[in-house]
Design a protein around this motif. Sequence first.
Motif, PDB file in Angstrom:
ATOM      1  N   LEU A  36       4.198   3.470  -5.271  1.00 44.34           N
ATOM      2  CA  LEU A  36       4.624   2.893  -4.008  1.00 44.34           C
ATOM      3  C   LEU A  36       3.983   1.684  -3.642  1.00 44.34           C
ATOM      4  N   ALA A  37       2.857   1.394  -3.914  1.00 41.34           N
ATOM      5  CA  ALA A  37       2.091   0.129  -3.596  1.00 41.34           C
ATOM      6  C   ALA A  37       2.611  -1.027  -4.113  1.00 41.34           C
ATOM      7  N   SER A  72      -4.274   1.579   3.283  1.00 39.02           N
ATOM      8  CA  SER A  72      -3.504   2.783   2.824  1.00 39.02           C
ATOM      9  C   SER A  72      -4.487   3.856   3.463  1.00 39.02           C
ATOM     10  N   GLU A  80       5.607  10.493   2.340  1.00 42.24           N
ATOM     11  CA  GLU A  80       5.130   9.568   1.515  1.00 42.24           C
ATOM     12  C   GLU A  80       5.313   8.269   2.643  1.00 42.24           C
ATOM     13  N   SER A 116       4.179   3.982   2.976  1.00 41.11           N
ATOM     14  CA  SER A 116       3.964   2.690   2.506  1.00 41.11           C
ATOM     15  C   SER A 116       4.252   1.470   3.130  1.00 41.11           C
ATOM     16  N   TRP A 162       0.863  -1.354   0.043  1.00 42.10           N
ATOM     17  CA  TRP A 162       0.037  -0.007   0.039  1.00 42.10           C
ATOM     18  C   TRP A 162       0.654   1.151   0.022  1.00 42.10           C
ATOM     19  N   GLY A 163       0.349   2.306  -0.565  1.00 39.12           N
ATOM     20  CA  GLY A 163       1.092   3.469  -0.466  1.00 39.12           C
ATOM     21  C   GLY A 163       0.122   4.887  -0.412  1.00 39.12           C
ATOM     22  N   LYS A 184       6.175  -2.125  -3.202  1.00 37.88           N
ATOM     23  CA  LYS A 184       6.081  -2.954  -1.878  1.00 37.88           C
ATOM     24  C   LYS A 184       5.729  -4.212  -2.035  1.00 37.88           C
TER      25      LYS A 184
END
Length: 292
Positions: free
Chosen positions: A122-123, A49, A32, A34, A19-20, A126
């Motif tokens: 970002l998500a 998120s 930010e 994540s 998640w971001g 990860k």
Amino acid sequence: MIKVYTDGSCLGNPGPGGWGAVIIFPNGEEMELSGSEEDTTNNRMELRSVIEALHFIEPSSIIELFSDSLYVINTITKGWKKKANISLWNELEKVIQKHSNISWNWVKGHSGDFYNEKVNDLAQGKAEMVKKNKLSHISEEGKVQMVDVGQKSDTERIAFAKGFVKVSQQIILQVLNANNPKGDVLSVSRIAGIMAAKRTPELIPLCHQIDLNHVDITIEIDEDNNRFVIEAMAKSNSKTGVEMESLVAVSITALTIYDMTKSIDHDSLISDIQLVSKKGGKSGNIIRETSF
């Protein structure tokens, strides 16, 4: 007004997920966030998120939240029935109660919206990291390694940490009256903490050797709660952060207080050593919302 963009991703659904979130504050600063889970779903990551982003925002803030998740937005705004992930929905509802003014906005995914694309990246990043099980301190051959920061630029790095030493009233009185058997508890403990911060790479494996510009330690005597409140700040212009230096400074300061006073009472308790905030680096500025 604070703007928040969130997204979740899952490889396999269920499978490894990430998640971001990006939080944009009124002064233009961005944060930010994540995270990841080894076995999850896309919907769970979309919910996570939002939960984590709202956790980082002061209660009663005016928030404009954007997500490409119809699952999240329509469940909240149109009353879609919650058939799964009930525990996460309950967690989200508790967080929402702290914020009386949130506008929920759906944004079409992969439509060129800069921040929507950013949280998507970002998500996904990860999720892919979990899938590969790639840790920054583990090489491709599975060997422990130090992270190469040679390509990073030197920037200002600041970190604040905090911790507590719960003691007996007798210890508090002896320190206040400057008649502790081992001498000046506060001065010796401060010096120990500063020295420890400078030697962090010798204490923590794989920490980088960095030039510290400044280390400051304060010790407050909390008479109402019979405890010492320790706060440490570490500052540097370097390629990597100083979080560990600030945390080591607090830890060794606390241990020194214990050592200096254990002849009076062995039941002192060191607790809740925590990073309060950090500034600089790729992850930007991070502030802990709640402190013990």
